[in-house]
Write an enzyme that holds these catalytic residues in place. Structure first.
Site, PDB file in Angstrom:
ATOM      1  N   LYS A 158       1.479   0.142   7.543  1.00 37.84           N
ATOM      2  CA  LYS A 158       2.300  -0.994   7.337  1.00 37.84           C
ATOM      3  C   LYS A 158       3.046  -2.035   8.575  1.00 37.84           C
ATOM      4  CE  LYS A 158       3.614  -0.144   2.951  1.00 37.84           C
ATOM      5  NZ  LYS A 158       3.411   1.018   3.260  1.00 37.84           N
ATOM      6  N   LYS A 171      -8.310   5.442  -6.836  1.00 37.40           N
ATOM      7  CA  LYS A 171      -8.467   6.231  -8.448  1.00 37.40           C
ATOM      8  C   LYS A 171      -9.604   6.670  -7.398  1.00 37.40           C
ATOM      9  CE  LYS A 171      -5.796   3.868 -11.965  1.00 37.40           C
ATOM     10  NZ  LYS A 171      -6.227   2.496 -13.485  1.00 37.40           N
ATOM     11  N   PRO A 215       2.603   5.085   1.030  1.00 35.19           N
ATOM     12  CA  PRO A 215       3.544   5.447   2.079  1.00 35.19           C
ATOM     13  C   PRO A 215       1.913   5.991   3.207  1.00 35.19           C
ATOM     14  CG  PRO A 215       4.296   5.600   0.588  1.00 35.19           C
ATOM     15  CD  PRO A 215       3.527   5.266   0.129  1.00 35.19           C
ATOM     16  N   GLY A 216       2.459   5.594   4.564  1.00 34.39           N
ATOM     17  CA  GLY A 216       1.552   6.389   6.159  1.00 34.39           C
ATOM     18  C   GLY A 216       0.331   5.528   5.885  1.00 34.39           C
ATOM     19  N   GLY A 261       0.888  -0.722  -0.299  1.00 32.94           N
ATOM     20  CA  GLY A 261       0.324   0.038   0.429  1.00 32.94           C
ATOM     21  C   GLY A 261       0.814   1.027  -0.233  1.00 32.94           C
ATOM     22  N   SER A 268      -4.041   1.861 -18.099  1.00 33.97           N
ATOM     23  CA  SER A 268      -5.520   2.533 -18.222  1.00 33.97           C
ATOM     24  C   SER A 268      -5.878   4.119 -18.705  1.00 33.97           C
ATOM     25  CB  SER A 268      -5.538   2.621 -16.321  1.00 33.97           C
ATOM     26  OG  SER A 268      -4.584   3.819 -15.893  1.00 33.97           O
TER      27      SER A 268
END
Length: 770
Positions: A359, A719, A355-356, A353, A676
């Protein structure tokens, strides 16, 4: 004139190094160490020159010879005593032109001394005479390896190379070597070498004569060894054992007190017998003791037998962390199965995932919930395979790898082991540490993990592994197959509010020496900070902003002698200044040739505006904005689709020959790639060609094919959150991504409209304002 260059400088004590020769040198002086480190960053070249007096500690230009050797640094290792050991190779002779000492290290300007290429019968005769004399010297010395004679014979055609190789291996005074190094004409160098060889042979013959006469007597070393053995035997009889004997007894006591596998006991016994036979003054003594202590310290049979209740574990996890439901569920499932089957293998979980999002910190909470010892190894930037597997004991200063070191520090064979930032590892000439993790994380083979230093199989199957990464794509597929991937999404504003209220506010108050009652931060203020002062996937910036508020509050308490400070929406600017994010990037009105796409990055989702301009030209396609190859190919696929549908779209028959199409992605300094944005580019191009506006209240994501099919993409959750943050509440997405909508939090789903599409025609009907 030879080539000139500027290099860092290393003065040598009592040693001269010649070109065409390698050497190992130990560097201890601070300036010399700094010079070597400087050379590593500049082509690994360094100038070496002998100093005239070996006692001089800080040599100046007058203290060193003018001529030395430019060398290439091939390998550098730092020893335990702070000394740097370097392997170097001499390249060419050079003269010092300028000498600068800035206090950190010495830098010199040098000019290459080009070898004199004079040939002729006289030079050839001198070469043969020198080789013959050197062979005589080798027979007397018995210390020269055979490969040196091979190098000498190879150099028969080059007098300079011959002088370099032979003089480098002579055991003469360094002043004599320096003279030969400085001579430029090849004939004079060979004559000087011949005289030196003759002198050394005479000395060697005299030395051998002396050695033979003394050899009949017992040497001083033999006497000392004999007497030392007698003292050892006398001490044993008196019950006064020396230090080594006491250490061996201590090791045997520890072996009896603890449980060790049979192969470990066998290895310990073998090493202890070797220790008993080793001379106490030998450097092997310390190496052997270090190895024995590592074997004794490792928890071969020690493990935590306590199994915590499921409800208690859930309570601890909820207490320390808000959200992260998938991770918590997986831990509770593991505990439930562990209760039913205590011998089950621990899971290998990979948390991926931005940062922050928590994890690393969730790993410490899991360790508390499972009541296991916690070990963390940060692998970001690790390039050496030995960091994982350890060094073989034959190397000086060998140590086990981080895995075995972590297990030893934990004192148990079943800790919770966190491998942080696995995607930031890299490989170079020292091996591939990522591949070395394959054995560590494979449940089928990690019960016999072998560290190069320990050399015995260690059972890692009881360890609970938690791996963290920002980008799953940077982890090789074989390693991914061994792990259970859990994606940690970006936080929503509601989740950030909960985290701030329940964890961050109290944490930053404590960190800044404030009591809970001294600063009052309302929910409205926290919302304002989230919306106007941070725009991130995690909560690190939010924590920094709250900490800033507390620092300003502490200043007010001390300076204005207040008892408490209240932070409100009105006075928030006094604490944090003007808002950083007052407006969204999203467009307010429909525009021609402008459409909002969505992108996934390592730090979460972002919106990606696309601009298209159509100009009279020759059918060129211009792509700007630091686009990767995949994105460029998506743009070409979109144009091919539009050409195939030109009649239905009422486009001029030969627009692709008469118009230039310029596609641009703003924030041009940021590299972008991926398929994408395919439908976004196609929609924008159609808008620019037809003059129809694109709705400003929608964002879209999806890969496009030549036939206009919309293919699925990754990262829909991130997104969607990006669109939500920017105030866009309608998202066009591929039909095949409908399954991912359930992963999006309810508060975001309730506000947003997701429109699944199968082909590009549907996208255009929805996105273009007719």
């Amino acid at each position: 004139m030879g080539k000139k260059s500027t290099l860092s400088f290393l003065p040598l004590r009592g040693m001269v190094l010649f070109p065409n020769n390698g050497a190992h040198i130990d560097i201890g002086r601070e300036k010399s160490v700094a010079a070597m480190e400087e050379s590593l960053g500049h082509d690994r070249l360094i100038m070496l020159c002998a100093q005239k007096d070996i006692e001089t500690e800080d040599p100046k230009i007058d203290d060193v010879y003018e001529i030395g050797t430019v060398c290439q640094v091939q390998h550098v290792a730092k020893l335990n005593n702070g000394i740097m050991r370097a392997q170097i190779e001499g390249l060419y002779r050079a003269r010092i032109l300028d000498y600068r000492d800035d206090g950190l290290f010495i830098e010199v300007d040098v000019e290459e001394i080009e070898d004199d290429k004079t040939e002729g019968k006289e030079v050839q005769a001198l070469i043969r005479a020198c080789i013959s004399k050197f062979e005589d010297w080798v027979k007397l010395s018995h210390k020269i390896p055979p490969e040196v004679m091979i190098a000498v014979n190879v150099a028969m055609d080059d007098g300079h190379v011959l002088c370099n190789v032979i003089t480098n291996h002579l055991n003469c005074k360094f002043e004599d070597k320096q003279k030969i190094l400085e001579i430029v004409p090849v004939k004079e160098r060979l004559e000087a070498l011949y005289k030196l060889l003759q002198q050394e042979i005479e000395i060697m013959e005299l030395e051998n004569k002396i050695v033979m006469s003394v050899n009949k007597q017992m040497t001083k070393t033999q006497k000392e060894y004999y007497l030392r053995e007698q003292i050892k035997a006398i001490n044993k009889e008196l019950g006064e054992d020396d230090e080594i004997t006491q250490a061996i007894e201590e090791y045997r006591t520890r072996m009896e007190e603890n449980s060790y596998p049979d192969d470990v006991v066998e290895a310990l016994e073998k090493e202890l017998k070797r220790l008993e036979r080793t001379n106490p003054s030998s450097p092997e003594m310390g190496v052997s003791q270090n190895y024995i202590e590592w074997l004794l310290d490792l928890p071969w049979e020690i493990e935590n037998s306590e199994i915590i209740g499921v409800k208690e574990a859930r309570k601890i996890l909820d207490e320390y962390h808000y959200g992260l439901e998938k991770v918590k569920e997986r831990i509770i499932e593991y505990l439930s199965i562990k209760t039913l089957s205590p011998d089950i293998k621990a899971p290998i979980i990979c948390l991926v995932g931005p940062p922050g999002v928590g994890k690393t910190s969730i790993a410490t909470s899991i360790a508390k919930a499972l009541k296991r010892k916690f070990v963390r190894a940060s692998l970001g930037g690790v390039r050496d395979e030995a960091e994982i597997r350890g060094h073989r004991r034959t190397y000086v200063g060998a140590m086990p790898g981080r895995i075995i070191e972590g297990i030893k520090n934990a004192g148990t064979k079943d800790p919770l082991f966190l491998l942080d930032e696995v995607d930031k590892m890299a490989s170079d000439y020292r091996g591939d540490p990522v591949s070395a993790l394959l054995e560590v994380l494979d449940p089928e083979q990690n019960n016999t993990f072998s560290d190069h230093y320990i050399g015995l199989p260690f059972d890692l199957s009881k360890v609970m592994w938690i791996i963290t990464a920002n980008d799953l794509g940077n982890i090789p597929r074989p390693l991914r197959d061994r792990m259970e991937i859990i994606m940690l999404p970006s936080y929503t504003e509601v989740e950030k509010l909960h985290i701030a209220k329940e964890h961050l506010v109290s944490k930053v108050k404590r960190a800044n020496g404030l009591k809970a009652s001294q600063v009052n931060i309302t929910d409205e203020v926290i919302k304002q900070i989230i919306e106007k002062y941070t725009r991130e996937a995690g909560v690190r910036e939010l924590e920094r902003q709250l900490s800033k508020v507390c620092r300003k509050a502490a200043y007010k308490l001390v300076n204005e002698k207040k008892k408490s400070v209240r932070v409100t929406k009105k006075n928030l600017t006094d604490f944090l200044g003007k808002a950083k994010f007052t407006d969204t990037k999203a467009e307010k009105e429909p525009q021609v040739g402008l459409c909002t796409g969505l992108a996934w990055t390592e730090v979460g989702g972002v919106i990606l505006p696309v601009e298209v301009a159509v100009l009279k030209g020759k059918g060129n396609i211009i792509l700007t904005g630091q686009l990767g190859d995949v994105m460029k190919e998506s743009a070409r696929a979109a144009i091919t689709y539009i050409r195939s549908r030109s009649q239905e779209l009422n486009l001029p028959e030969k627009f692709y020959e008469e118009d230039d199409i310029h596609i641009h992605f703003p924030e041009g300094a940021v590299p972008k790639d991926g398929p994408s944005a395919g439908i976004t580019m196609a929609t924008t191009i159609v808008s620019a060609l037809t003059g129809k506006k694109v709705r400003a209240d929608i964002a879209m994501t999806g890969e496009i094919t030549l036939r206009g099919r919309v293919l699925p993409i990754g990262g829909l959750k991130e997104k969607s959150l990006a669109a939500y943050r920017e105030g866009i509440y309608t998202v066009i997405m591929p039909k095949e991504n409908e399954r991912d909508i359930d992963d999006i939090s309810k508060e975001v789903r309730d506000k947003m409209t997701f429109i699944p599409v199968k082909n590009m025609d549907e996208v255009l009907k929805i996105a273009l304002v007719d």
